[in-house]
Design a protein around this motif. Structure first.
Motif, PDB file in Angstrom:
ATOM      1  N   TYR A  52       0.816  -1.124   0.001  1.00  0.00           N
ATOM      2  CA  TYR A  52      -0.126   0.037  -0.065  1.00  0.00           C
ATOM      3  C   TYR A  52       0.781   1.195  -0.023  1.00  0.00           C
ATOM      4  CZ  TYR A  52      -4.020  -3.009   0.900  1.00  0.00           C
ATOM      5  OH  TYR A  52      -4.949  -3.969   0.732  1.00  0.00           O
ATOM      6  N   VAL A  53       2.010   1.320   0.801  1.00  0.00           N
ATOM      7  CA  VAL A  53       2.968   2.398   0.684  1.00  0.00           C
ATOM      8  C   VAL A  53       3.374   2.510  -0.629  1.00  0.00           C
ATOM      9  CG1 VAL A  53       5.178   3.288   1.613  1.00  0.00           C
ATOM     10  CG2 VAL A  53       3.438   2.085   2.996  1.00  0.00           C
TER      11      VAL A  53
ATOM     12  N   VAL B  36       3.224   6.063  -3.247  1.00  0.00           N
ATOM     13  CA  VAL B  36       4.513   7.176  -3.391  1.00  0.00           C
ATOM     14  C   VAL B  36       4.901   6.741  -4.684  1.00  0.00           C
ATOM     15  CG1 VAL B  36       4.666   7.231  -0.880  1.00  0.00           C
ATOM     16  CG2 VAL B  36       5.973   5.797  -2.261  1.00  0.00           C
ATOM     17  N   SER B  37       5.951   7.665  -5.018  1.00  0.00           N
ATOM     18  CA  SER B  37       6.780   7.639  -6.176  1.00  0.00           C
ATOM     19  C   SER B  37       7.824   6.541  -6.233  1.00  0.00           C
ATOM     20  CB  SER B  37       7.325   9.105  -6.504  1.00  0.00           C
ATOM     21  OG  SER B  37       8.180   9.061  -5.742  1.00  0.00           O
TER      22      SER B  37
ATOM     23  N   PHE C 248      12.436   4.653   1.256  1.00  0.00           N
ATOM     24  CA  PHE C 248      11.741   4.164   2.351  1.00  0.00           C
ATOM     25  C   PHE C 248      11.882   2.774   2.659  1.00  0.00           C
ATOM     26  CE2 PHE C 248       7.732   1.533   3.478  1.00  0.00           C
ATOM     27  CZ  PHE C 248       7.677   2.133   4.766  1.00  0.00           C
ATOM     28  N   TYR C 249      12.215   1.675   1.575  1.00  0.00           N
ATOM     29  CA  TYR C 249      12.222   0.341   1.575  1.00  0.00           C
ATOM     30  C   TYR C 249      13.642   0.014   2.277  1.00  0.00           C
ATOM     31  CZ  TYR C 249      12.373  -4.394   0.429  1.00  0.00           C
ATOM     32  OH  TYR C 249      12.352  -5.744   0.599  1.00  0.00           O
TER      33      TYR C 249
END
Length: 370
Positions: free
Chosen positions: A330-331, A335-336, A343-344
């Motif tokens: 979902y994240v 996001v782009s 983030f990952y």
């Protein structure tokens, strides 16, 4: 002369059919269809592979069921197949494998080398059931469990029943491999253990990539399942030892689960999981009257309890650093690509705020009103 030629052609045609039928019969009699495969960890990175081949022996007017079970300590499953084939008069084939079992020790080492081998074999269905067993896969496959005709059939039917009733998330070989490659979700499998003279689904094995890092207990399966996905059937029993709710059981449980992603003022990602649940009451022991407005109080008690338990399960997943419920997906969809890559990381789930909100509604409570 022309008529005699046609007769010859027809005779040859029927002889060819008869020969084909005879050949097929002989092939079937000589084929051993592997139904269950077990993998156990051994010393020095070796594995023990155990296979179960059910046989039906027809003699005169009597038909008997037998099993051939072979077990070998090897480096790989294909090596095991070659060595085992030397010990049977039948040609071993993998096209009918129903269940693949991995013992817990091997699962904690890592399963991908074995999964890779299974995926490369085009004869093995990607819809094959997989499970982790607490002790030895070999012991389970070799043990005759009283009350069950064949252990391999028992395991297969038990898992199918759990999947069909949605008591357990539906996890097959291709689901595990899909989640292994997906950056936004980690794999899971059913966890089996012996219970007296039977087997039971005693929890859910949690994986970080291909390594098992922990498990959820049998009591956590319902809460995990309603977070994991929507369901439209199933059963649930709850006991709180309170005057308002000593014990209650539901059937035809259905829920809708929605996950939304937002960003907190300090730049962290937050996930809100909202679950609406409906269920029919089959048993209730308590002092509230469901045919009155007191039913609302009961629904409130159920909603708060399930919410607390779901949040507890989520906290356990976060402590283990596993995203078994797919929050990362979902994240990633929100996001782009650049933001996702920033983030990952391995334990991104630990840095998120994840909150579960539940709302339980009793959709019916039987034919007895008081």
């Amino acid at each position: 002369m022309h008529h005699r030629g046609r007769l010859c052609v027809l005779a040859l045609f029927f002889l060819a059919i008869a020969a084909g039928c005879s050949s097929d019969r002989n092939i079937l009699e000589r084929v051993g269809y592997v139904r269950t495969v077990g993998f156990d960890a051994e010393k020095d990175n070796m594995i023990r592979v155990t296979v179960n081949i059910p046989l039906i022996i027809a003699e005169a007017n009597e038909t008997r069921q037998q099993e051939e079970i072979f077990s070998k300590v090897v480096r790989s499953s294909k090596e095991a197949r070659i060595l085992m084939s030397r010990r049977t008069s039948r040609k071993m084939v993998s096209g009918q494998i129903n269940t693949i079992l991995f013992n817990e020790e091997l699962s904690r080492r890592g399963l991908w080398s074995h999964m890779d081998s299974l995926l490369r074999d085009f004869t093995i269905s990607k819809r094959t059931e997989i499970a982790v067993v607490e002790e030895s896969a070999r012991d389970i496959i070799e043990t005759h469990l009283p009350g069950h005709s064949r252990t391999n059939q028992y395991i297969d039917r038990m898992l199918k029943k759990e999947f069909e009733t949605q008591t357990l998330p539906h996890v097959l070989l291709h689901h595990f491999c899909r989640d292994y490659f997906d950056e936004g979700r980690d794999p899971i499998t059913p966890f089996l253990s012996k219970s007296g003279k039977d087997l039971e689904v005693s929890g859910i094995a949690l994986f970080k990539k291909d390594r098992m890092v922990g498990k959820l207990s049998a009591n956590d399966i319902f809460y995990f399942s309603i977070i994991y996905h929507d369901q439209d059937r199933g059963e649930f029993t709850l006991g709180l030892n309170r005057p308002e709710l000593y014990s209650i059981s539901f059937h035809a449980i259905n829920n809708t689960t929605r996950k939304t992603i937002s960003k907190t003022p300090d730049g962290r990602y937050r996930a809100d999981i909202r679950i609406n649940i409906h269920g029919g009451v089959t048993e209730y022991i308590g002092n509230l009257k469901m045919s009155t407005s007191e039913r609302t109080e009961l629904e409130h008690i159920l909603s708060r309890h399930i919410e607390e338990e779901c949040n507890r399960v989520v906290k356990k997943l976060q402590q283990l650093g596993v995203d078994s419920i797919g929050i990362g997906q979902y994240v990633r969809n929100k996001v782009s690509y650049q933001e996702w890559k920033a983030f990952y990381k391995d334990n991104y789930i630990q840095d998120m705020d994840i909150v579960v909100h539940t709302n339980f509604k009793v959709k019916n409570f039987g034919n007895f009103f008081y």
